[in-house]
Design an enzyme around this catalytic site. Structure first.
Site: not given
Ligand code: AMP
Length: 397
Positions: A179, A383, A240, A90, A7
């Site tokens: 996601h 994940e 964010r 990923r 990743n």
């Protein structure tokens, strides 16, 4: 069969080597601050953590160093890189081209490059990981697993923005969602935990981490999600902003004399829970300040819970009801009061939290009462395992 999961971020990468015969993690680690002069690798084997300082300038050198640790006799992970059957990468953005994971070839690499304008920080990093593996472990099969792929089942009325249609045609401006790997893993896992067929369930998964998104999963497929063209949209996050009145962007440019890049930085790095509270991007600090009576910390958390609950309500409407709500990722798995605070807004749906069951961190568990009309679960995300499973399936075909 051993599968390496990579990743890659812009200045870091994470890896896990997983034995797919028993899905056990043999080693995992993170390389941080690549190209910043003080990079280091945190390598974990059997619960032991090794911090290895090794300044590197490129992802290739960082991956090379990490691979050497996998075969380093000191850690006894593997004897040779030949034991790695495949690498799962990923990749953040697959645009409209990829609705599932794929074996990587020249065509796929070209398509990932074409998606760079949609993810200018993330996709180049993913490509660096692919290139590094081509050099360091040539000939090993590689699979790309996209964050956006799971959401390609959304209908056009859900993903189109009310803008001039030409921007969708010219640039692909639409909602993509992110996601996806986590939303897919958690929804499948909760169905398994319940002993139900996922095709009978309407699930709302709340992936609440630094980056956070909700996904309405209707009968196994992504029906709607909160993030949009980029991972800035949807619910407020640690730093964010999530969804805003779009005029705020031009308002700030005019009144604060900001450039587009400066506004983008404010919305990505200085907003969300940090922006309102002025305390920290970390919920642990904000919760502590709230307990000390800090009004802005309290406001940030109330705003967060209200917005998350608002999207859950919208998605319940979208799916004509909801059977299960799941909480995952750093905040969803660990923040007891946030889970409770969000669910307090959902009494109208018949959601009832069992406070004793909810008093837990990072455990797979049902946290709603027997009488709750909607079941609520904590499901720690994984994940990497999802990427490894997809990789195994594709190379076994
Ligand atoms: P993630 O991006 O999934 O790693 O989530 C990071 C966020 O999860 C942090 O900013 C914290 O607010 C929260 N978090 C992580 N671990 C814990 C914990 N043990 N207790 C409470 N909150 C946590």
């Amino acid at each position: 069969m051993k599968i390496l999961v990579l990743n890659c971020g812009s200045s870091s990468f994470k890896y896990q080597l997983i034995d797919m015969d028993n899905e056990k993690v043999l080693a995992k680690g993170t390389y941080e601050r690549i190209g910043e002069g003080n990079s280091f690798l945190t390598h974990k084997v059997n619960g032991e953590k090794y911090v290895l300082e090794n300044p590197v300038d490129s992802h290739k050198d960082a991956i090379d160093f990490a691979l050497k640790q996998l075969t380093n006799p000191e850690y006894k992970v593997i004897d040779s890189l030949d034991e790695i059957s495949a690498v799962g990468h990923r990749i953040v953005h697959g645009g409209e081209k990829f609705n599932k994971s794929v074996l990587i070839d020249d065509e796929v690499i070209k398509a990932i490059k074409e998606c760079i304008p949609l993810a200018p920080l993330h996709n180049p990093a993913g490509l660096l990981g692919i290139e590094a593996c081509q050099k360091e472990i040539p000939g090993v099969k590689m699979v790309a697993v996209f964050d956006t792929a799971f959401h390609q089942t959304m209908k056009k009325e859900q993903y189109i923005y009310p803008l001039p249609y030409e921007y969708y045609e010219k640039y692909g401006v639409r909602k993509y969602g992110f996601h996806g790997t986590s939303h897919m893993y958690v929804s499948r896992r909760v169905a398994e935990m319940m002993g139900e067929d996922i095709k009978n369930l309407r699930i709302i998964n709340c992936h609440l981490g630094q980056g956070a998104s909700l996904c309405a999963i209707k009968y196994g497929e992504s029906y709607d999600t909160t993030m949009g063209l980029t991972p800035l949209g949807g619910i407020p996050m640690c730093t964010r902003c999530g969804d805003l009145d779009p005029s705020i962007v031009t308002f700030l440019m005019k009144n604060e004399n900001m450039t587009a890049d400066e506004v983008e930085k404010v919305l990505n790095k200085k907003s969300g829970v940090l922006g309102i509270s002025g305390v920290s991007p970390d919920f642990r600090d904000v919760e502590a300040e709230k307990s000390n009576g800090n009004e802005r910390a309290c406001l940030a958390i109330e705003n967060y819970n209200y917005n998350v609950a608002g999207f859950i309500s919208k998605f319940a409407m979208a799916m004509d009801g909801v059977d299960v709500i799941t909480f995952t990722a750093g905040i969803g798995e660990n923040q007891i009061k946030i889970r409770k605070g969000i669910c307090e807004h959902l009494k109208f749906l018949g959601v009832e939290i069992d406070d004793e069951a909810n008093n837990v961190r990072s455990e797979e568990r049902l946290i709603s009462t027997k009488n709750s009309k909607v079941k609520v679960y904590i499901v720690p995300t994984n994940e990497e395992l999802m990427i490894a499973r997809d990789t195994k399936e594709l190379i076994s075909k």
